[in-house]
Every structure is written in C-alpha cells, then in structure tokens.
Design a protein around this motif. Structure first.
Motif, PDB file in Angstrom:
ATOM      1  N   LEU A 637     -14.979   6.366 -13.199  1.00 16.27           N
ATOM      2  CA  LEU A 637     -14.969   4.796 -14.029  1.00 16.27           C
ATOM      3  C   LEU A 637     -13.818   5.089 -14.993  1.00 16.27           C
ATOM      4  O   LEU A 637     -13.563   5.837 -15.817  1.00 16.27           O
ATOM      5  N   PRO A 638     -12.925   4.006 -14.858  1.00 17.65           N
ATOM      6  CA  PRO A 638     -11.796   3.760 -15.956  1.00 17.65           C
ATOM      7  C   PRO A 638     -12.077   3.705 -17.135  1.00 17.65           C
ATOM      8  O   PRO A 638     -13.299   3.500 -17.456  1.00 17.65           O
ATOM      9  N   ALA A 639     -11.373   3.967 -18.023  1.00 14.66           N
ATOM     10  CA  ALA A 639     -11.351   3.853 -19.527  1.00 14.66           C
ATOM     11  C   ALA A 639     -11.919   2.533 -19.855  1.00 14.66           C
ATOM     12  O   ALA A 639     -11.069   1.607 -19.355  1.00 14.66           O
ATOM     13  N   GLY A 640     -12.819   2.286 -20.866  1.00 10.04           N
ATOM     14  CA  GLY A 640     -13.213   1.130 -21.270  1.00 10.04           C
ATOM     15  C   GLY A 640     -14.121   0.265 -20.631  1.00 10.04           C
ATOM     16  O   GLY A 640     -14.430  -0.907 -20.615  1.00 10.04           O
ATOM     17  N   TYR A 641     -14.527   0.723 -19.284  1.00  2.75           N
ATOM     18  CA  TYR A 641     -15.413  -0.006 -18.222  1.00  2.75           C
ATOM     19  C   TYR A 641     -16.780   0.392 -18.564  1.00  2.75           C
ATOM     20  O   TYR A 641     -17.122   1.486 -18.941  1.00  2.75           O
ATOM     21  N   THR A 642     -17.634  -0.322 -18.174  1.00  3.94           N
ATOM     22  CA  THR A 642     -19.018  -0.174 -18.259  1.00  3.94           C
ATOM     23  C   THR A 642     -19.601  -0.356 -16.879  1.00  3.94           C
ATOM     24  O   THR A 642     -18.960  -0.668 -15.933  1.00  3.94           O
ATOM     25  N   VAL A 643     -20.960   0.235 -16.720  1.00  5.07           N
ATOM     26  CA  VAL A 643     -21.714   0.160 -15.673  1.00  5.07           C
ATOM     27  C   VAL A 643     -22.740  -0.763 -15.515  1.00  5.07           C
ATOM     28  O   VAL A 643     -23.318  -1.148 -16.669  1.00  5.07           O
ATOM     29  N   THR A 644     -22.750  -1.740 -14.379  1.00  2.00           N
ATOM     30  CA  THR A 644     -23.678  -2.973 -14.377  1.00  2.00           C
ATOM     31  C   THR A 644     -24.363  -2.823 -13.014  1.00  2.00           C
ATOM     32  O   THR A 644     -23.695  -2.154 -12.007  1.00  2.00           O
ATOM     33  N   GLY A 645     -25.418  -3.529 -12.564  1.00  2.00           N
ATOM     34  CA  GLY A 645     -26.032  -3.364 -11.218  1.00  2.00           C
ATOM     35  C   GLY A 645     -26.820  -4.729 -11.131  1.00  2.00           C
ATOM     36  O   GLY A 645     -27.008  -5.688 -11.891  1.00  2.00           O
TER      37      GLY A 645
END
Length: 881
Positions: A637-645
C-alpha cells in the motif's frame, strides 16, 4: 495524432474476406473508369456533329451523316437524332455565336433519348465552359437528357428547369462530368422538378478526380443524384451547393440516394472528394436494398474548405443497407460529417462501419461544426471505430432497439489532438439492449470534455459492457466531463457491466465534475468490476440519493442497485509485500458476493473512490446474511493511501458504493502489524499472544472457572507489554508481596468476589476466602462519575476509577461498556435475539446469575436493567468501544 489515440484497426463481422473484396471491387471499378480503358476508347467516329444554333428544330434527314434542320442549321435536337441514326460513337460539340456568354437553348418538347453511344461536349468552341439547355414551359415529366445506351459521355452541360430529371441514365457505362444540373452559371437556382441525375443501371461514373470533372448538382426538387444500379462511382462533385461550394442551393429531397450494390462515393484523394451539403433532407442516403457501399473522403454538411457549416437539413449520412463502410482506417478515407440539424450519421442497416471520420468538427478536427446528434446507431452490428465525435449536442447515441453496436477507439468531446475541449452535451447516450463500449487494450475510447455526462444509460439500456475507456481524462489534456463519468437512469433493469476481470479491461473514470458512476433510484443490475475511479467531484460510486448511502440491517432493499451494502473493513495489515484485509458484510442471506478491495486516496466524504484494485474474493453469506473475509494479497500500500471496497451480488450484478476508507497506521516495532492493530506496538510480537483471561467469577460455586464476562473493561495488551495480566490493579511482579501471593492471571484468586488489588490495598489476604474486607470499606454507594457503577463496586469489584466515567478513554461509559458485554450472553459482543433467548433460559434456571444481568449494580435484576441494556446497544448492535 488522431490515429495514435485510435487503435490497431479492429474488425468484426463486416471484415469477412467476401465483404472487403466486394467493397474493394467497387473502388477498383471506379479507378478503371477514371483511367484509359478499352471501353472508354471509342471506335472510329462516324462524325463530329457541331451545334451552331440555339433553336430546337429537328434534323431534316436523320442518318445522312449531316446535322441540319430544314433551315440548314444544326440544333441539339438534330444532332442527337443524327447521332442516334449514324454508325459509331459520334461527338456532339458546340460553336454557337454569343460573345462568350453561356448559350441558352430552350427546349420546347422532350429531346430524343440517346440510343447510340455519343459524347456531348458542352464547351462552346472554347468561348465558355458550358452550354445551357432549359425546359421552362415543357410538358410534365420530361427529362433534360435521357440515356438508353452505354459508352455515353455528357460533359459541361447546364441543365435547368426540366419537369423531371436533369439527366436520366438507363444503360450502364455512362460518364457524367463537369456539368451544372439545377443551377445556371451565375449560381441562380433553376432546379429540375425531379432528380438532378437518376441512374438506373450499372457501372456508371458521375464526376472524377480533377476540377474539370466536377458536377454541381443543386437546386433540384428531388434528389441531387438517385443511384439505382450496381458498381457505380460518384466522386469530386458538389451536391447541394453553389459552384464555389461555399453556400447552399439545396436539392429538396436530399443530396445522394444509393439503392444499388457496390457503389463508391468519394475517393482517397482530395480531387475525388464530394461536397454533399445544404440539401433540404439527407446528405447521403444508403437505402435498404444497397449492399457494400463505400463512402470515403467526402465533406458532408460543410463548405468545400471543410471549415463552414452548410449542413443538410436531416441526416448527413443515413444507412439502411448492409455492409456499408463510411470512412476507413487511414486519414485519406476520412469523411467530415458536420453541421446537420438532425444527425451526422444514422445507421439502420446491417454491419455498418463508421470509421476514422470527423463528426461535428471541421476538417482540421479543431473547431466545432456540430450536428444535433453526432452518430445515432440503430440496426444490427454497427461498428463505430476511431472517429472524432465532438461539438455535437450529443456525441453518440445507441438507439433503443439497436443490436450489438460496438464503439471503440473514438475521441468524444475534444479536438483531434486531445488537448482542447470541443464538448458534446453527453459523450455517449445508451438506449440499446446490447452492445460494447471499448473492450480490450487498444480499443480505448477517450470520452472527456463534454458538458454533461461521459456515458449516459437510458432506462431501456441493458446487456451493455463498458471496458477499457478513459472517461473524464485524456493524457496531456485538462478537459473533463461537466456531469458524471457514467450515469445510469432510473428504470434501467439489468446487466450493465462496467469494467472487467483485470487491469486490461478497467475503465479510468477520473476528474469528472459529478460522481464517477451515478446510479439513479430504480436502476439495478449495474455490475462495477475492475476500474480505476479517482479524483471525481462527487463520490466514486453513488447509489441514489446523492451522497454516501450507509449500510442498513435490511436484507432486501429496493432502490439504486438494491442499495447494496458495502463491506466493512475491520483491518488492513501490511507485512512485507503482503497486505491482509479483514472485512465483514451484512446483506442478503445465502447469496454469493464478489468483494473487491482498492487502494485509493480517500474521498473528502470519508468514503473511498477506487484507484488501483488490490484484489477480489468471493464470499457466501450465512442464513443470517453475514459473511466475513480475511484475505492476503501481494500488494504494498503506498504511503498516504487507504483501503476501500465494494460488494457485488453475483446473481443480480448489483454493486455497492465504495466502503468507508480504512487508514492503516505505522508499524513502529517492525513486526509486520500496523500499530492500530498491534496489541503491543512498541515490542515486536507478530504472533500477537495475549493470555489475559480477566477472570472475576460471580457465579456460585465460587471456585467456578467460567468467565462470565462481566468485567467493566478488558485491556487488549499483548503479553509482551502487559504488566497486569489479570487487570486487578496490582502489577504481576508485585502480586507475591501481598499475603501468601495472589495469582497474576486471576483477578480474584480466592474467589471471594473482591479484586486481589483491592484486598491488598485494604489489608486482607487475596488468597484466603475467609479473609475479605467489609463491603463498606470499598467506598460509597453513590455514583459520582455517572458511569452507572457505584464507587464501592468500582473500587473493589472492577478496579475502575470512581471519579472517571471513562477510565480507559474508549468514549464509552465504564458501566455502559460493561452492561453491553453482560447482555451479550454468547460472548460475541453483539446483543441480538440469540442473547435474548439465552437470557430467557437463564431466568428459568435455579442457578441464574443475577450479577450477569445486574447492569446498574443494585443487586437485583429488574426493568431498570433492561432499559440500560437497550441504551448500551449501538445502532449496529455491536458493543461500544
């Protein structure tokens, strides 16, 4: 630059060998017409008949080889009579005195039909380019020139005011070049009542590749040209304009109508370009009986420079025939079809290909000359491939009833370079019940710069796949769509697939002013697969009403995509190159769902847009409608990114909005567990061991080892950093210093219902049941901090702070959290009907443990406790904290 955005040419059913050979045959035949060929080379001429009179008298002695009336002059009528009677292919030329003006030959009655091969050359002895014949006052239904035999050439005639067609050809291999038909040499409308030219035979040529061959066919009450026959070619003409091709002089019923097979309209050089503009109906009509028509290199709806609107009143090109090719794979094939009051191209036929054209822009592809609709695709198997469709009210319309239209490789809403917006209102409007927009890599449509939506699905639309498109974004351009990237109207029912199985099929839906994908109230069955959806002004996916639609416990919903619930992401743990995502979904029972996880910069709303897809997994819901998933993907996961679905119901195809973003935090101890999920974030402990049992037994017999879960709170600290494993307010290392030594893993070693730490503080032995403090020693029975637990109980029984209503800072009252946990009899931290059933069983049991449900800690179980339990339950049923 244009083809760089187009694709490697994609062909489908139309590209069968037989079809292409047939189209190529028509072009080859035209090329043969324009080159010296055996059939054009005329036999030894019997005579050259020179017309020297503007009279209309008949020949005195047809067949004697001399054109002469009784008065001794040669009229056009007499010359035709003599040519018909003589041997060989004669020539009729003109030498009429007049000082350079166009000679006018009034025709009182129908001229003889041409029944023998002849060349009529209207160049008046070099003094003027034309001779004009005029049928003013002639009987109804009279043609100007009627050709009944092949090997005839009609060149440089002006044919006006006849009561039927200007030229009527009923026999093949006739050439018609350099004429004015329906207007005079001063651009005055003197139209014939019928068609300018009617051809009812095979193998004829109208026009050519040089200026001298150009016919101007305008002002007629019928069509400019009626082409009924096979293997005919029309090139280099102006149809519906003045002589300069700069303004309209319309043919009332349309420019050019084709009803025969294998016709070639235009060509691959600028000299072969037809300008078909300014007509009162269609520009070019390909009728239902016409097959294998090729339309190349024309300006349809513009002036001769391709820069000014001279639109036809109806469609620029209307196709009802089969296997029609409009344009082609190279710039020389390109038609410019712009400026029309209705539609640029309308397809109602079978296997129509519209390829490589400029539709709604000028010949440079740089400024707008809009049609009302750029392309309206109806019929069967229409291929719309590699066009610039910009500057129209709507770009492309897939008409309800169209079967399997395919739209690939087009630029829709910007100029040919992609750098500047030339907006349509909507890029593509879809009403068809089947079709494909985009496809595999190399077939990308660039749909951006439009004032409205990139793609708009009408209520009738279904069974359409949209894949591998750029919607709202084009490399090197700031143009975007002013509405949604994709909008699905209310009432659309089934099987709209957006994206595909992998990155090659994904749509890039980015920078649109509205939502990335907007699904209106009663639209269902919109399957949103792998896509890149990012940086849109609204949500990435929005199920009406506008804004985030929260999950609800209802199993069967109605509304946009059935208001499908999204997966709740519980954790996302990065361990080296692996990302483990844990999620839960509550939705329809006993149903299969595809969960797709994305890495993205979170939308300002707190709900995701879907950037790069991390991975997907299939889950099946239980009888209660629940499903949990823990999946590990190879992804950093890149820095500053979040996970969504998102979640998609496999049986209906309905997809959810993007879930609330989950933001993983740092991993200070480097054990591969994010700090937010690490039970001891300062000490490496990737196993996450935690033997904290928190026993405080309230049920007789007092030596029971069953934990009744009534602790006010239990810490989640791992063994590596937990200094008080049993949470009795005495450090593990100091337990042995009190009395004979209490158990560091039991909060109440002697089971006397007093915490070991409280006993030590009050001077009693925590290991001896008989040694316990008086209850009054534990403090007052008031509740100063208002956490629903008295000071006495907090000090001696629970170890919480009597002056702090939230000892652990979890934003839930000490008592509230304890009460909710107490009411969760099956220890799943969710209070539901299962717990109520267990409660009913417990109440009827002689061993009923009052303390387990004594929420307000007053020593009795009563309605007050029930009310408190209800107040402790959060809207989701989950215990707080």
């Amino acid at each position: 630059m244009f083809k760089a955005f187009s694709k490697q040419a994609m062909r489908r059913q139309q590209d069968t060998t037989a079809t292409r050979l047939a189209l190529a045959g028509a072009v080859v035949l035209v090329a043969l017409f324009l080159a010296p060929t055996p059939w054009i080379a005329k036999p030894a001429q019997a005579a050259t008949l020179t017309v020297n009179s503007t009279g209309d008298a008949a020949d005195a002695a047809p067949g004697n080889g001399v054109c002469a009336t009784a008065g001794g002059v040669c009229t056009l009528r007499a010359a035709i009579q003599e040519a018909n009677a003589g041997a060989g292919a004669d020539t009729i030329d003109f030498n009429i005195p007049g000082g350079g003006t166009v000679p006018l030959v009034p025709i009182a009655t129908a001229l003889p039909a041409i029944t023998a091969p002849v060349t009529i050359d209207g160049n008046n002895a070099g003094a003027h380019d034309w001779v004009r014949i005029d049928g003013t006052g002639i009987a109804a239904n009279t043609d100007g020139l009627r050709v009944l035999v092949g090997l005839t050439i009609i060149d440089r005639m002006v044919i006006t005011n006849f009561t039927d067609d200007g030229i009527d050809v009923s026999s093949g291999r006739t050439i018609i070049t350099g004429n004015l038909i329906g207007i005079d040499g001063a651009d005055v409308d003197r139209g014939n009542t019928g068609d300018g030219i009617e051809i009812d035979s095979d193998g004829n040529i109208v026009g050519g590749s040089i200026i001298a061959d150009r016919n101007v066919i305008s002002g007629n009450s019928g069509r400019g040209i009626w082409l009924n026959g096979n293997n005919n070619g029309v090139s280099g003409n102006y149809i519906g304009t003045n002589i300069a091709g700069s303004a309209a002089i319309r043919n009332d019923m349309g420019g050019l109508e084709v009803v025969g097979d294998s016709s070639s309209i235009g060509g691959l050089t600028s000299g072969q370009r037809n300008v078909i503009s300014g007509n009162g109906s269609f520009g070019l009509l390909v009728g239902s009986t016409a097959n294998f028509t090729a339309v190349h290199g024309n300006y349809i709806g513009t002036d001769a420079s391709g820069s000014t609107d001279v639109g036809n009143a109806n469609a620029g090109v209307s196709v009802s025939g089969s296997d029609t090719l409009i344009g082609g794979s190279t710039p020389t094939h390109r038609n410019v079809i712009s400026g029309h009051g209705l539609v640029g191209v309308l397809t109602n036929g079978v296997r129509t290909t519209v390829e490589g054209n400029f539709i709604g822009v000028n010949a440079a592809g740089a400024t707008a000359l809009g049609n009302t609709l750029g392309i309206a695709a109806n019929g069967v198997n229409t291929l719309i491939d590699g066009n610039v469709v910009s500057g129209n009210v709507d770009g492309i319309y897939l008409v309800p009833g169209a079967t399997n239209p395919v739209v690939v490789g087009n630029i829709i809403g910007v100029d040919v370079t992609g750098s500047s917006a030339i907006p349509n209102q909507s890029g593509i409007t879809v009403g068809s019940t089947s079709g494909t927009i985009g496809g595999a890599a190399g077939t990308t449509n660039y749909i951006t710069g439009n004032t409205g939506d990139g793609i708009w699905f009408l209520a009738a639309a279904k069974n359409v796949t949209v894949a591998s498109n750029f919607i709202g974004y084009m490399p090197g351009s700031s143009a975007t769509n002013g509405g949604h990237g994709i909008r699905v109207s209310a009432g659309s029912l089934a099987n709209i697939v957006l994206g595909g199985a992998g990155n090659a099929d994904r749509n890039l839906i980015e920078n649109n002013v509205g939502d990335g994908i907007h699904i209106e109230s009663t639209a269902t069955g919109v399957d949103i697969r792998t896509n890149f959806i990012d940086a849109n002004g609204g949500l990435g996916i929005d199920l009406a009403p506008d804004g985030p639609t929260l999950n609800d416990p209802t199993e069967f919903d109605t509304g946009a995509n059935d208001l499908q619930n999204w997966p709740v992401i519980k954790s996302a743990v990065q361990s080296g190159p692996s990302l483990t995502i844990n999620s839960h979904i509550r939705t329809e029972h006993l149903t299969n769902y595809m969960l797709r996880y994305y890495a993205t910069v979170c939308d300002a709303s707190g709900y995701g847009e879907g950037g790069t897809q991390i991975g997907s997994v299939m889950v099946s819901t239980s009888l209660e409608g629940n499903a949990a998933d823990t999946s590990t993907f190879t992804y950093t996961l890149p820095a500053g990114y979040t996970v969504t679905g998102t979640a998609t119901n496999i049986s209906t195809g309905s997809a959810s909005e993007f879930s609330a973003c989950y933001s993983p935090t740092s991993d200070v101890d480097g054990d591969g567990v994010f700090d937010v999920n690490d039970n001891c974030p300062a000490v490496p402990n990737n196993r996450q061991d935690n033997t904290d049992r928190n026993f405080i037994d309230h049920s007789p017999p007092f030596l029971s080892t069953v934990d009744d879960k009534t602790r006010a709170y239990s810490d989640a600290l791992g063994d590596s950093c937990d200094s008080d494993d049993d949470n009795d307010n005495r450090y593990d290392w100091s337990e042995a210093s009190c009395g004979s030594g209490s158990d560091p893993l039991r909060a109440d070693t002697d089971a006397d219902r007093f915490l070991d730490g409280a006993e030590c503080a009050l001077g009693t032995d925590p290991t001896l049941f008989a040694s316990k403090p008086l209850v009054t020693a534990c403090g007052a029975t008031t509740d100063v901090d208002g956490d629903k637990i008295t000071e006495r109980v907090e000090v001696c029984f629970y170890g919480t702070d009597p002056n702090n209503s939230d000892t652990d800072g979890d934003k839930a009252l000490d008592g509230a959290k304890d009460g909710c946990e107490a009411a969760s009899f099956n220890s799943d931290r969710i209070v539901n009907v299962a717990d109520m059933g267990m409660l009913a069983t417990a109440i009827g049991n002689v061993a009923f443990r009052v303390v387990s449900v004594d929420v307000n800690k007053d020593g009795v179980w009563n309605p007050a406790d029930q009310g408190l339990v209800a107040s402790f339950i959060s809207p989701s049923g989950q215990c707080p904290g």
